[in-house]
Design an enzyme around this catalytic site. Structure first.
Site, mmCIF file in Angstrom:
data_model
loop_
_atom_site.group_PDB
_atom_site.id
_atom_site.type_symbol
_atom_site.label_atom_id
_atom_site.label_comp_id
_atom_site.label_asym_id
_atom_site.label_seq_id
_atom_site.Cartn_x
_atom_site.Cartn_y
_atom_site.Cartn_z
ATOM 1 N N THR A 272 1.513 -3.549 -6.043
ATOM 2 C CA THR A 272 0.245 -1.888 -7.320
ATOM 3 C C THR A 272 1.388 -2.971 -8.430
ATOM 4 O OG1 THR A 272 -0.042 -0.410 -5.322
ATOM 5 C CG2 THR A 272 -0.290 0.458 -7.151
ATOM 6 N N GLU B 148 -2.749 -3.546 -1.053
ATOM 7 C CA GLU B 148 -2.767 -2.803 -0.180
ATOM 8 C C GLU B 148 -3.906 -0.978 -0.462
ATOM 9 O OE1 GLU B 148 -0.624 -0.675 0.930
ATOM 10 O OE2 GLU B 148 0.236 -1.183 -1.136
ATOM 11 N N ARG C 286 -1.215 3.855 3.717
ATOM 12 C CA ARG C 286 -0.291 5.149 4.006
ATOM 13 C C ARG C 286 1.360 4.757 5.106
ATOM 14 N NH1 ARG C 286 -3.908 8.740 6.737
ATOM 15 N NH2 ARG C 286 -4.769 6.566 7.826
ATOM 16 N N GLU C 287 2.450 5.227 4.036
ATOM 17 C CA GLU C 287 3.326 4.865 5.140
ATOM 18 C C GLU C 287 3.419 6.098 6.301
ATOM 19 O OE1 GLU C 287 6.966 5.486 3.319
ATOM 20 O OE2 GLU C 287 6.773 4.816 2.029
ATOM 21 N N GLY D 145 0.674 22.944 -1.525
ATOM 22 C CA GLY D 145 1.699 22.947 -1.385
ATOM 23 C C GLY D 145 2.692 22.867 -2.819
ATOM 24 N N GLY E 96 5.251 13.339 -3.463
ATOM 25 C CA GLY E 96 6.120 12.482 -3.500
ATOM 26 C C GLY E 96 6.206 10.648 -3.057
ATOM 27 N N CYS F 79 5.229 5.666 -3.600
ATOM 28 C CA CYS F 79 3.823 5.793 -4.778
ATOM 29 C C CYS F 79 2.808 6.306 -5.640
ATOM 30 C CB CYS F 79 2.492 5.148 -3.998
ATOM 31 S SG CYS F 79 3.562 3.663 -2.695
ATOM 32 N N LYS G 106 5.200 7.379 -8.426
ATOM 33 C CA LYS G 106 5.052 5.740 -9.543
ATOM 34 C C LYS G 106 3.870 5.115 -10.341
ATOM 35 C CE LYS G 106 5.722 1.717 -6.547
ATOM 36 N NZ LYS G 106 4.789 0.730 -7.746
#
Ligand code: UGA
Length: 451
Positions: free
Chosen positions: A121, A151, A154-155, A256, A260, A263, A266
């Protein structure tokens, strides 16, 4: 095809393994010798469900190998993917030093026609700058081309997002790059995954704007949660109604504690820095507000905790459930939950933490917190329980049993994910962001009619 992947972090290992799974012969390269030794043994050095079995299968089949040598990588393939991190600098802009170093290392050995493909990114304009540098540095000169293929993984879902992506984006400068990428991704494109071939700048911007849009949705709904608390409305009902509107949909609208991870935060800051440099004031204002709303959620949760404990956290025992930046991850980078732990500790509370996967990583950042092996161990003697990361396991907590080990039955559900009436029925005082009136009303009902 012969494919190399430079960088074996989360994105790089996943990409290398999925390229092998798609039938290519892959050589993955990183300068980190310990990391390379580990993956070459078939061990994935981070939490990513489903990745390790595919790595092992492709190692066994000889489809994937690992190296620390740029020369070997340059000689191996004619398609070189750059999967190198672009962390945040102190000023918020993207740090391009790793990707520039990787490009230098690779380009110095490129002797014949090849395609470099960036996946990281990056701010708009980076790809064209890297293309010029690669041609300057490579012995192959103008025969080196460069494309951008961002890309969107997602983790926690990286294998699914790689092998069944919503779309593939390719920034290209010539037809031969298009043809090469069509071959690399043939199996996915034949399955009707949409493939968009566009210019380099648009490709870079698509990734930045996708993350900015997701962040904006989350901050929007969190702003609505604040309004709900101010006027006595219920954010979960609001989300339910909004998501029935097909134009809006329901994803990335969970209210909520905010977003965080490595990705979204930042990337909106890097985007802000880029927009500032372009003199795009209204874009900067938009992104700054998204960031500010997100960070303000942490302060709101701290206020709620302080008020729930009668005005001070000093000397109080707080149990924190979940410290990963999201469920199904062991990652604590820019984790809102872990940030709250630090703030609680600073305010004088004794913090006891539980997380199904992220405690070893959390302990590296906050070694002084207490880490418990079970939810009930974390909650032992607690004056307040805070649900900060919505792991599915926590839905199954029995509030009656947990109520027996705590010092006071006070719960903050900062992810709007627990079944409030069930907890209230077990005599817990429940605070839920965006549902404060609902919490009070139900509690009022329950106190009036304890049966
Ligand atoms: C994000 C993007 O979703 C990916 O498409 C992108 O490829 C990736 O960044 C990247 O740039 O590499 P990821 O960081 O794995 O992926 O995390 P997400 O699942 O998007 O969640 C980000 C944060 O938003 C988490 O803290 C999560 O708890 C929070 N979130 C998410 C909410 O607060 N509400 C929601 O409704 C959804």
């Amino acid at each position: 095809m012969l494919v190399t992947v430079i960088g074996t972090g989360h994105i790089g290992v996943t990409h290398a393994v999925c390229m092998a799974e798609l039938g290519h012969d892959v050589l993955a390269m990183d300068v980190d010798e310990a990391m390379i030794a580990k993956v070459a043994r078939g061990e994935v050095p981070f939490f990513e469900p489903g990745l390790e079995p595919i790595l092992r299968k492709n190692l066994r089949d000889g489809r994937i190998r690992f190296t620390t040598s740029y020369r070997e990588a340059a000689d191996f393939g004619n398609v070189h993917f750059l999967c190198v991190g672009t962390p945040q600098t102190v000023g918020g802009a993207a740090d391009l030093s790793y990707i520039c170093a990787a490009l230098r290392g690779l380009a110095a050995h490129l002797k014949s026609r090849c395609l470099i493909v960036g996946r990281s990114t990056v701010p708009v304009g980076t790809a064209r700058m890297l293309l010029a540098r690669a041609r300057d540095l490579a012995p192959a000169g103008e025969r080196v081309d460069l494309a951008w293929n961002p890309e969107f993984l997602r983790e926690g879902f990286a294998v699914h997002d790689s092998l069944q992506p919503d779309r593939l984006v390719f920034g290209v400068t010539c037809d031969s790059a298009t043809r090469t990428l069509e071959q690399v991704y043939a199996k996915l494109l034949q399955r009707d995954v949409p493939g968009l071939f566009i210019d380099l700048e648009t490709a870079e911007l698509i990734k930045m704007s996708a993350n900015a849009f997701l962040a904006t949705r989350i901050s929007f709904i969190n702003a609505m949660a604040e309004v709900c608390d101010a006027v006595g409305a219920d954010v979960t009902q609001l989300v339910r109604a909004l998501s029935h509107d097909e134009r809006i949909g329901g994803r990335y609208l969970s209210p909520g504690l905010g977003f965080g991870g490595s990705c979204l935060p930042k990337d909106i800051r890097a985007f802000q820095a880029k927009a500032t440099s372009l003199g795009l004031g209204s874009v900067v204002d938009l992104l700054r507000s998204v960031d500010a709303i997100n960070m303000a959620r942490r302060a709101t949760v701290m206020d709620l905790a302080t008020r729930a404990l009668g005005g001070s956290l000093a000397g109080q025992r707080v149990a924190v459930l979940g410290v990963a930046f999201k469920p199904d991850s062991d990652d604590v980078r820019d984790s809102p939950a872990l940030d709250i732990c630090g703030r609680l500790e600073l305010a004088g509370a004794t913090v006891s933490v539980h997380d199904p996967a992220a405690m070893p990583n959390a302990a590296q950042v906050h070694p002084h917190l207490r880490y418990a092996q079970s939810v009930s161990e974390a909650a032992e003697g607690a004056h307040l329980v805070m649900h900060l990361t919505e792991w599915p396991d926590y839905q199954a907590i029995d509030p009656v049993a947990l109520g027996k080990v705590v010092a006071s039955r006070v719960l903050i559900d900062a992810r709007c994910a627990l079944d409030m009436p069930v907890w209230q029925a077990a005599s817990w005082t429940v605070h839920v962001l965006g549902r404060q009136r609902a919490a009070r009303t139900a509690l009022g009902r329950q106190l009036a009619d304890p049966a």
